[in-house]
Design a protein around this motif. Structure first.
Motif, mmCIF file in Angstrom:
data_model
loop_
_atom_site.group_PDB
_atom_site.id
_atom_site.type_symbol
_atom_site.label_atom_id
_atom_site.label_comp_id
_atom_site.label_asym_id
_atom_site.label_seq_id
_atom_site.Cartn_x
_atom_site.Cartn_y
_atom_site.Cartn_z
ATOM 1 N N LEU A 117 32.440 123.185 71.801
ATOM 2 C CA LEU A 117 32.017 124.407 72.482
ATOM 3 C C LEU A 117 33.088 124.833 73.468
ATOM 4 O O LEU A 117 33.928 124.036 73.898
ATOM 5 N N GLN A 118 33.034 126.104 73.811
ATOM 6 C CA GLN A 118 33.927 126.680 74.815
ATOM 7 C C GLN A 118 33.142 127.657 75.666
ATOM 8 O O GLN A 118 32.434 128.519 75.137
ATOM 9 N N TYR A 119 33.251 127.482 76.979
ATOM 10 C CA TYR A 119 32.567 128.390 77.903
ATOM 11 C C TYR A 119 33.600 129.007 78.836
ATOM 12 O O TYR A 119 34.477 128.317 79.357
ATOM 13 N N ASN A 120 33.485 130.303 79.047
ATOM 14 C CA ASN A 120 34.488 131.009 79.834
ATOM 15 C C ASN A 120 33.852 132.133 80.629
ATOM 16 O O ASN A 120 33.127 132.951 80.073
ATOM 17 N N ASN A 121 34.096 132.139 81.949
ATOM 18 C CA ASN A 121 33.745 133.304 82.763
ATOM 19 C C ASN A 121 34.848 133.523 83.784
ATOM 20 O O ASN A 121 35.945 132.975 83.645
ATOM 21 N N ASP A 129 34.943 118.941 72.728
ATOM 22 C CA ASP A 129 34.772 118.700 71.297
ATOM 23 C C ASP A 129 34.764 117.202 71.019
ATOM 24 O O ASP A 129 35.295 116.405 71.786
ATOM 25 N N GLY A 130 34.102 116.848 69.947
ATOM 26 C CA GLY A 130 34.031 115.457 69.518
ATOM 27 C C GLY A 130 34.457 115.346 68.068
ATOM 28 O O GLY A 130 34.035 116.141 67.223
ATOM 29 N N LYS A 131 35.325 114.388 67.781
ATOM 30 C CA LYS A 131 35.811 114.182 66.414
ATOM 31 C C LYS A 131 35.143 112.955 65.815
ATOM 32 O O LYS A 131 35.176 111.868 66.396
ATOM 33 N N VAL A 132 34.533 113.148 64.662
ATOM 34 C CA VAL A 132 33.885 112.054 63.942
ATOM 35 C C VAL A 132 34.581 111.910 62.596
ATOM 36 O O VAL A 132 34.477 112.796 61.736
ATOM 37 N N ALA A 133 35.317 110.819 62.424
ATOM 38 C CA ALA A 133 36.037 110.583 61.178
ATOM 39 C C ALA A 133 35.128 109.860 60.191
ATOM 40 O O ALA A 133 34.394 108.944 60.558
#
Length: 201
Positions: A117-121, A129-133
């Motif tokens: 996710l990305q939140y911007n104000n 982010d999470g990486k699941v191999a």
């Protein structure tokens, strides 16, 4: 009226690029195209040189604007591919996404799923982010970063990376400026690094 001549600075920059900028060598071949129709964009590319065979890629992208959804992907002739689904402005300023990647290197094939996710104000920019191999040799990992601007001309940033079974790697920075000066303090753990910068505008 005829077009004005470029400034001396522009001439110097052009000459500097010509003399100092790296240019393709070793018989590099590269061709890219891009076509767009409505909400659909399609990019294609071919590249290669004397040291490696030609590689072709295709990158389709679909933007469903009334749903704030973007679907995009990339397929390469080496059998590597990426697919990403993004939901924009799920709430004001928040984008969420999930991507899948397949990579092959020296006979090892890896599949990685990455939700994030990305939140911007106006004051905050935050990513996670999470990486699941899906392979046996790669461990799950998470990465997060935040940039906060509590007042004008002051920035605070923190980045944390963590891989399952390891130790968190943390970076931080505090920066400030006014019309005449800029200064920054940064550090990293467990690298035990600290830096300070100060300069006059």
């Amino acid at each position: 009226m005829s077009k004005m001549a470029s400034s001396y600075r522009d001439i110097q920059k052009a000459n500097g690029d010509l003399l100092n900028k790296g240019y393709p060598v070793n018989g590099l071949t590269s061709l890219t195209t891009e076509a767009k129709s409505g909400d659909i964009t399609l990019k294609t590319g071919v590249s290669g040189d004397n040291a490696k065979p030609l590689v072709a890629s295709i990158e389709p992208k679909l933007e469903i604007k009334d749903k704030n959804v973007v679907v995009e992907g990339k397929l390469i002739t080496s059998n590597n591919f990426n697919v990403k689904l993004t939901g924009k402005d799920v709430v004001d300023g928040l984008n969420v996404y999930v991507s899948g990647d397949r990579t092959e290197k020296k006979g090892d094939v890896d599949f990685v799923v990455t939700p994030g996710l990305q939140y911007n104000n106006e004051m905050v920019h935050f990513t996670f982010d999470g990486k699941v191999a899906l392979s046996d040799y790669a461990k799950p990992s998470v990465s997060t970063a935040a940039h906060v601007q509590p007042v004008d001309n002051v920035s605070v940033g923190v980045k944390v990376d963590y891989k399952l079974g390891g130790s968190p790697e943390v970076e931080g920075v505090l920066a400030g400026r006014n019309d005449d000066f800029q200064a920054g303090l940064s550090g990293a753990y467990p690298a035990s690094m600290v830096g300070f910068n100060f300069w006059h505008n």
